[in-house]
Design a protein around this motif. Structure first.
Motif, mmCIF file in Angstrom:
data_model
loop_
_atom_site.group_PDB
_atom_site.id
_atom_site.type_symbol
_atom_site.label_atom_id
_atom_site.label_comp_id
_atom_site.label_asym_id
_atom_site.label_seq_id
_atom_site.Cartn_x
_atom_site.Cartn_y
_atom_site.Cartn_z
ATOM 1 N N GLU A 1 -12.943 2.053 8.563
ATOM 2 C CA GLU A 1 -12.882 3.167 7.622
ATOM 3 C C GLU A 1 -12.301 2.753 6.257
ATOM 4 N N LYS A 2 -11.825 1.526 6.123
ATOM 5 C CA LYS A 2 -11.348 0.981 4.853
ATOM 6 C C LYS A 2 -10.206 1.788 4.244
ATOM 7 N N LYS A 3 -9.320 2.313 5.073
ATOM 8 C CA LYS A 3 -8.147 3.024 4.570
ATOM 9 C C LYS A 3 -6.909 2.344 5.116
ATOM 10 N N TYR A 4 -6.543 1.250 4.499
ATOM 11 C CA TYR A 4 -5.353 0.530 4.922
ATOM 12 C C TYR A 4 -4.707 -0.127 3.714
ATOM 13 N N THR A 5 -3.535 -0.690 3.930
ATOM 14 C CA THR A 5 -2.769 -1.346 2.879
ATOM 15 C C THR A 5 -2.447 -2.759 3.337
ATOM 16 N N ILE A 6 -2.421 -3.697 2.399
ATOM 17 C CA ILE A 6 -2.136 -5.090 2.722
ATOM 18 C C ILE A 6 -0.902 -5.529 1.951
ATOM 19 N N VAL B 1 3.523 -8.336 -3.100
ATOM 20 C CA VAL B 1 2.458 -7.454 -3.582
ATOM 21 C C VAL B 1 1.924 -6.558 -2.460
ATOM 22 N N VAL B 2 1.546 -5.323 -2.838
ATOM 23 C CA VAL B 2 0.834 -4.394 -1.962
ATOM 24 C C VAL B 2 -0.519 -4.125 -2.609
ATOM 25 N N THR B 3 -1.599 -4.245 -1.820
ATOM 26 C CA THR B 3 -2.937 -3.939 -2.335
ATOM 27 C C THR B 3 -3.636 -2.952 -1.405
ATOM 28 N N ASP B 4 -4.722 -2.383 -1.913
ATOM 29 C CA ASP B 4 -5.598 -1.559 -1.078
ATOM 30 C C ASP B 4 -6.650 -2.484 -0.458
ATOM 31 N N PRO B 5 -7.569 -1.970 0.358
ATOM 32 C CA PRO B 5 -8.567 -2.842 1.007
ATOM 33 C C PRO B 5 -9.506 -3.558 0.040
ATOM 34 N N ASN B 6 -9.620 -3.063 -1.192
ATOM 35 C CA ASN B 6 -10.474 -3.712 -2.188
ATOM 36 C C ASN B 6 -9.735 -4.765 -3.000
ATOM 37 N N GLY B 7 -8.452 -4.960 -2.724
ATOM 38 C CA GLY B 7 -7.662 -5.940 -3.452
ATOM 39 C C GLY B 7 -7.032 -5.395 -4.714
ATOM 40 N N ILE B 8 -7.163 -4.100 -4.972
ATOM 41 C CA ILE B 8 -6.534 -3.496 -6.145
ATOM 42 C C ILE B 8 -5.024 -3.436 -5.900
ATOM 43 N N VAL B 9 -4.253 -3.976 -6.830
ATOM 44 C CA VAL B 9 -2.807 -4.074 -6.670
ATOM 45 C C VAL B 9 -2.169 -2.705 -6.886
ATOM 46 N N LEU B 10 -1.383 -2.274 -5.908
ATOM 47 C CA LEU B 10 -0.693 -0.990 -5.976
ATOM 48 C C LEU B 10 0.744 -1.138 -6.451
ATOM 49 N N SER B 11 1.377 -2.261 -6.116
ATOM 50 C CA SER B 11 2.769 -2.474 -6.507
ATOM 51 C C SER B 11 3.105 -3.958 -6.417
ATOM 52 N N VAL B 12 4.083 -4.371 -7.214
ATOM 53 C CA VAL B 12 4.557 -5.759 -7.187
ATOM 54 C C VAL B 12 6.061 -5.787 -7.443
ATOM 55 N N LEU B 13 6.757 -6.641 -6.713
ATOM 56 C CA LEU B 13 8.172 -6.934 -6.947
ATOM 57 C C LEU B 13 8.285 -8.442 -7.085
ATOM 58 N N THR B 14 9.147 -8.900 -7.968
ATOM 59 C CA THR B 14 9.309 -10.335 -8.197
ATOM 60 C C THR B 14 10.720 -10.750 -7.826
ATOM 61 N N THR B 15 10.822 -11.874 -7.128
ATOM 62 C CA THR B 15 12.116 -12.398 -6.695
ATOM 63 C C THR B 15 12.143 -13.910 -6.905
ATOM 64 N N SER C 1 -6.217 -10.565 10.504
ATOM 65 C CA SER C 1 -6.566 -11.625 9.553
ATOM 66 C C SER C 1 -7.880 -11.331 8.845
ATOM 67 N N ALA C 2 -8.830 -10.755 9.563
ATOM 68 C CA ALA C 2 -10.126 -10.423 8.961
ATOM 69 C C ALA C 2 -9.981 -9.389 7.847
ATOM 70 N N GLY C 3 -8.997 -8.527 7.917
ATOM 71 C CA GLY C 3 -8.782 -7.517 6.879
ATOM 72 C C GLY C 3 -7.937 -7.987 5.721
ATOM 73 N N ARG C 4 -7.223 -9.097 5.906
ATOM 74 C CA ARG C 4 -6.293 -9.569 4.884
ATOM 75 C C ARG C 4 -6.966 -10.401 3.786
ATOM 76 N N TYR C 5 -8.254 -10.691 3.922
ATOM 77 C CA TYR C 5 -8.919 -11.541 2.928
ATOM 78 C C TYR C 5 -8.816 -10.952 1.517
ATOM 79 N N ALA C 6 -8.749 -9.613 1.413
ATOM 80 C CA ALA C 6 -8.757 -8.963 0.093
ATOM 81 C C ALA C 6 -7.558 -9.377 -0.746
ATOM 82 N N ILE C 7 -6.385 -9.470 -0.147
ATOM 83 C CA ILE C 7 -5.200 -9.833 -0.931
ATOM 84 C C ILE C 7 -5.242 -11.324 -1.293
ATOM 85 N N GLU C 8 -5.780 -12.146 -0.401
ATOM 86 C CA GLU C 8 -5.903 -13.577 -0.718
ATOM 87 C C GLU C 8 -6.904 -13.770 -1.859
ATOM 88 N N ARG C 9 -7.984 -12.986 -1.858
ATOM 89 C CA ARG C 9 -8.963 -13.029 -2.953
ATOM 90 C C ARG C 9 -8.304 -12.595 -4.259
#
Length: 187
Positions: free
Chosen positions: A6-11, A54-68, A139-147
């Motif tokens: 259903e493509k409604k998840y967060t990475i 980083v947090v992204t949606d299933p399309n790899g669109i970045v929703l939030s970022v924190l830097t450390t 792992s199959a769903g996590r490709y979006a953030i690696e892309r």
């Protein structure tokens, strides 16, 4: 656990950002370059860097970022990172083995999110077939953030900070992620 068709998840994931000031000294000596970057070891290589969480949606669109600094572990940033986004109930949260801890799993349960954190192999044991199948599915769903990370490294200079300090590195990261989101949105 159900499939993510259903493509409604967060990475959730993290990427290393090279400090522009790599000291040529052993890591136990005083650092004269960037006082906010830190050493992190990956395999046999030690690096003096920062890290974008980083947090992204299933399309790899970045929703939030924190830097450390780079030595901050992924598990310690999981809760603060997810607190920056408003997730609907029962949202699956995909994360790699670096986020596997009971406190992170409890956090997801307490916030009514679906726990899709990959399982680590116990020391000296094999991963159960059920957990191995679960890891393959996650792992199959996590490709979006690696892309997303790969595209940003290619388009904006290979993951290297241009300025000294945590605040400036964070600002550069935000600008890069915004530009990435805009380019993906209009493509």
């Amino acid at each position: 656990m159900k499939a993510h068709s259903e493509k409604k998840y967060t990475i959730v994931d993290a990427t290393i950002v090279d400090s522009p000031y790599h000291p040529h000294l052993p890591k136990n000596l005083v650092i004269a370059g960037d006082r906010e970057a830190r050493w992190v070891s990956g395999g046999k290589v030690s690096r003096f860097d920062f890290k974008h969480h980083v947090v992204t949606d299933p399309n790899g669109i970045v929703l939030s970022v924190l830097t450390t600094p780079a030595n901050v572990t992924d598990t310690t940033m999981f809760k603060p990172l997810l607190d920056t986004v408003d997730l609907p109930l029962a949202t699956p949260v995909l994360a790699d083995k670096g986020y596997e801890s009971q406190s992170d799993r409890d956090y997801l349960r307490a916030h009514n999110c679906t726990d899709d954190i990959m399982y680590k192999k116990p020391k000296g044991e094999e991963l159960s077939p059920t957990k191995a199948r679960c890891n393959r599915r996650i792992s199959a769903g996590r490709y979006a953030i690696e892309r997303t990370f790969g595209s940003i490294h290619i388009w904006f200079g290979d993951g290297r900070a241009r300025y000294r300090g945590l605040a400036k590195t964070h600002t550069q990261g935000i600008l890069e992620f915004m530009a990435y989101n805009m380019k993906r949105s209009f493509a």
